[in-house]
Motif scaffolding. Structure first.
Motif, PDB file in Angstrom:
ATOM      1  N   PHE A   1      47.941 -37.443 -99.316  1.00  0.00           N
ATOM      2  CA  PHE A   1      47.902 -38.898 -99.406  1.00  0.00           C
ATOM      3  C   PHE A   1      47.431 -39.576 -98.115  1.00  0.00           C
ATOM      4  CE2 PHE A   1      51.187 -37.665-102.477  1.00  0.00           C
ATOM      5  CZ  PHE A   1      50.703 -38.285-103.603  1.00  0.00           C
TER       6      PHE A   1
ATOM      7  N   SER B   1      52.102 -49.872-104.346  1.00  0.00           N
ATOM      8  CA  SER B   1      53.488 -49.410-104.379  1.00  0.00           C
ATOM      9  C   SER B   1      53.448 -47.894-104.381  1.00  0.00           C
ATOM     10  CB  SER B   1      54.205 -49.929-105.629  1.00  0.00           C
ATOM     11  OG  SER B   1      53.561 -49.460-106.793  1.00  0.00           O
ATOM     12  N   ASN B   2      54.581 -47.289-104.122  1.00  0.00           N
ATOM     13  CA  ASN B   2      54.636 -45.844-104.247  1.00  0.00           C
ATOM     14  C   ASN B   2      56.014 -45.429-104.724  1.00  0.00           C
ATOM     15  OD1 ASN B   2      56.343 -45.535-101.885  1.00  0.00           O
ATOM     16  ND2 ASN B   2      54.512 -45.929-100.669  1.00  0.00           N
ATOM     17  N   TRP B   3      56.082 -44.181-105.098  1.00  0.00           N
ATOM     18  CA  TRP B   3      57.337 -43.652-105.614  1.00  0.00           C
ATOM     19  C   TRP B   3      57.489 -42.230-105.126  1.00  0.00           C
ATOM     20  CZ3 TRP B   3      58.456 -39.476-108.789  1.00  0.00           C
ATOM     21  CH2 TRP B   3      59.768 -39.414-109.295  1.00  0.00           C
ATOM     22  N   ASP B   4      58.689 -41.883-104.752  1.00  0.00           N
ATOM     23  CA  ASP B   4      58.973 -40.545-104.266  1.00  0.00           C
ATOM     24  C   ASP B   4      60.154 -39.987-105.053  1.00  0.00           C
ATOM     25  OD1 ASP B   4      58.281 -38.505-102.482  1.00  0.00           O
ATOM     26  OD2 ASP B   4      59.984 -38.998-101.207  1.00  0.00           O
ATOM     27  N   ARG B   5      59.998 -38.771-105.524  1.00  0.00           N
ATOM     28  CA  ARG B   5      61.065 -38.152-106.309  1.00  0.00           C
ATOM     29  C   ARG B   5      62.350 -38.074-105.490  1.00  0.00           C
ATOM     30  NH1 ARG B   5      61.842 -35.407-110.681  1.00  0.00           N
ATOM     31  NH2 ARG B   5      59.704 -35.889-111.245  1.00  0.00           N
TER      32      ARG B   5
ATOM     33  N   THR C   1      47.209 -42.141-107.288  1.00  0.00           N
ATOM     34  CA  THR C   1      47.133 -40.795-106.713  1.00  0.00           C
ATOM     35  C   THR C   1      48.508 -40.160-106.794  1.00  0.00           C
ATOM     36  OG1 THR C   1      47.435 -41.674-104.464  1.00  0.00           O
ATOM     37  CG2 THR C   1      45.198 -41.347-105.211  1.00  0.00           C
ATOM     38  N   THR C   2      48.523 -38.882-107.148  1.00  0.00           N
ATOM     39  CA  THR C   2      49.795 -38.217-107.447  1.00  0.00           C
ATOM     40  C   THR C   2      49.845 -36.794-106.908  1.00  0.00           C
ATOM     41  OG1 THR C   2      49.025 -37.255-109.538  1.00  0.00           O
ATOM     42  CG2 THR C   2      49.938 -39.469-109.645  1.00  0.00           C
ATOM     43  N   THR C   3      51.057 -36.341-106.612  1.00  0.00           N
ATOM     44  CA  THR C   3      51.343 -34.909-106.560  1.00  0.00           C
ATOM     45  C   THR C   3      52.343 -34.638-107.678  1.00  0.00           C
ATOM     46  OG1 THR C   3      53.007 -35.326-104.857  1.00  0.00           O
ATOM     47  CG2 THR C   3      50.860 -34.545-104.126  1.00  0.00           C
TER      48      THR C   3
ATOM     49  N   ARG D   1      58.105 -40.054-114.069  1.00  0.00           N
ATOM     50  CA  ARG D   1      59.061 -40.055-112.955  1.00  0.00           C
ATOM     51  C   ARG D   1      60.184 -39.047-113.196  1.00  0.00           C
ATOM     52  NH1 ARG D   1      57.684 -45.759-112.817  1.00  0.00           N
ATOM     53  NH2 ARG D   1      59.173 -46.096-114.505  1.00  0.00           N
TER      54      ARG D   1
ATOM     55  N   TYR E   1      55.964 -36.136-111.844  1.00  0.00           N
ATOM     56  CA  TYR E   1      55.456 -36.558-110.539  1.00  0.00           C
ATOM     57  C   TYR E   1      56.420 -36.226-109.415  1.00  0.00           C
ATOM     58  CZ  TYR E   1      52.073 -39.131-113.291  1.00  0.00           C
ATOM     59  OH  TYR E   1      51.084 -39.454-114.184  1.00  0.00           O
ATOM     60  N   ALA E   2      55.858 -35.690-108.337  1.00  0.00           N
ATOM     61  CA  ALA E   2      56.642 -35.506-107.113  1.00  0.00           C
ATOM     62  C   ALA E   2      56.542 -36.761-106.251  1.00  0.00           C
ATOM     63  CB  ALA E   2      56.126 -34.284-106.352  1.00  0.00           C
ATOM     64  N   HIS E   3      55.352 -37.326-106.212  1.00  0.00           N
ATOM     65  CA  HIS E   3      55.124 -38.547-105.441  1.00  0.00           C
ATOM     66  C   HIS E   3      53.895 -39.237-106.020  1.00  0.00           C
ATOM     67  CE1 HIS E   3      55.203 -41.143-101.850  1.00  0.00           C
ATOM     68  NE2 HIS E   3      53.890 -41.107-101.934  1.00  0.00           N
ATOM     69  N   TYR E   4      53.894 -40.556-105.993  1.00  0.00           N
ATOM     70  CA  TYR E   4      52.651 -41.240-106.327  1.00  0.00           C
ATOM     71  C   TYR E   4      52.441 -42.496-105.496  1.00  0.00           C
ATOM     72  CZ  TYR E   4      55.270 -44.283-109.686  1.00  0.00           C
ATOM     73  OH  TYR E   4      56.141 -45.150-110.289  1.00  0.00           O
ATOM     74  N   GLU E   5      51.180 -42.832-105.389  1.00  0.00           N
ATOM     75  CA  GLU E   5      50.753 -44.075-104.748  1.00  0.00           C
ATOM     76  C   GLU E   5      49.934 -44.837-105.789  1.00  0.00           C
ATOM     77  OE1 GLU E   5      51.152 -44.921-101.334  1.00  0.00           O
ATOM     78  OE2 GLU E   5      52.216 -43.070-100.812  1.00  0.00           O
ATOM     79  N   LEU E   6      50.250 -46.108-105.949  1.00  0.00           N
ATOM     80  CA  LEU E   6      49.565 -46.951-106.922  1.00  0.00           C
ATOM     81  C   LEU E   6      48.977 -48.147-106.185  1.00  0.00           C
ATOM     82  CD1 LEU E   6      49.158 -47.526-110.034  1.00  0.00           C
ATOM     83  CD2 LEU E   6      51.190 -48.956-109.859  1.00  0.00           C
TER      84      LEU E   6
END
Lengths: 137, 137
Positions: A24, A124-128, B38-40, B106, B110-115
């Motif tokens: 990223f 925005s973002n999201w983290d497990r 973008t994702t892992t 979620r 997904y482990a992580h994403y950016e939007l």
């Protein structure tokens, strides 16, 4: 928490250039710019990887460069580079080594490309959560 | 010339929905919007492909959807969807099936994403001239 090495480096501090990472881009709060470059390639990929890596290293030295995200599958490549503003994008475009690489891309590597310059307005973002890393345990 | 099938379909005409293609989105003249996702992923990809395909088919029915470009490699996925405006993006976000798919993403994928939501201000493209298709002949 997202670890340091999950982000590609950004070049705000010229004295601090961490090694590139494949994942990223660590971008600031919007607004900033994204250059979305989608490509299909010819069968002749000779030299492409080296030049792509050299361009990424060179971009790191450009003022206003924020990071890059790149993936390729199913014949389609997507590279999104992030920049502080249009001035930074324009300066990068005028870099002579970058111009030479673009020229080689058209001569050898690319079958077709689409280039889009976009202003990122929100993000925005999201983290497990750590507790959900193994949801099936 | 770029062939028809080199582009993903867009849904401006509800009576004319060509089959999805894996490659370029055929977008109009700017301005329009890009959603850069973008994702892992986790190790648990079960059901992901089916849901991704279902979401792409569903998006095709959304007003203001212009197309999608997607690639995944080196652990990073990049999906860029294109929309006429923010109203179209907001409506898609409120689609209940899409909301359920995001929730499953979620919970599982997904482990992580950016939007990032970005306004495309300018765009260009390039197509390899027919005479240069075999530059080494």
């Amino acid at each position: 928490m997202l670890a340091f090495w999950d982000y590609a480096p950004m070049s705000t501090d010229p004295q601090h250039r961490p090694e590139p990472s494949p994942v990223f881009a660590r971008t600031p709060e919007p607004p900033y710019y994204a250059v979305i470059f989608t490509t299909t390639q010819t069968d002749d990929g000779e030299g492409y990887g080296d030049t792509a890596a050299a361009m990424e290293a060179l971009a790191l030295q450009q003022p206003g460069y924020l990071g890059i995200e790149s993936a390729r599958s199913g014949g389609l490549g997507i590279t999104v580079s992030y920049w502080t503003d249009e001035v930074a994008i324009s300066a990068w475009r005028q870099n002579v080594l970058h111009a030479a690489a673009r020229e080689q891309g058209r001569a050898q590597w690319y079958a077709h490309y689409e280039l889009r310059v976009a202003k990122v307005e929100r993000a925005s973002n999201w983290d497990r959560p750590a507790s959900a890393e193994h949801p099936h345990q």
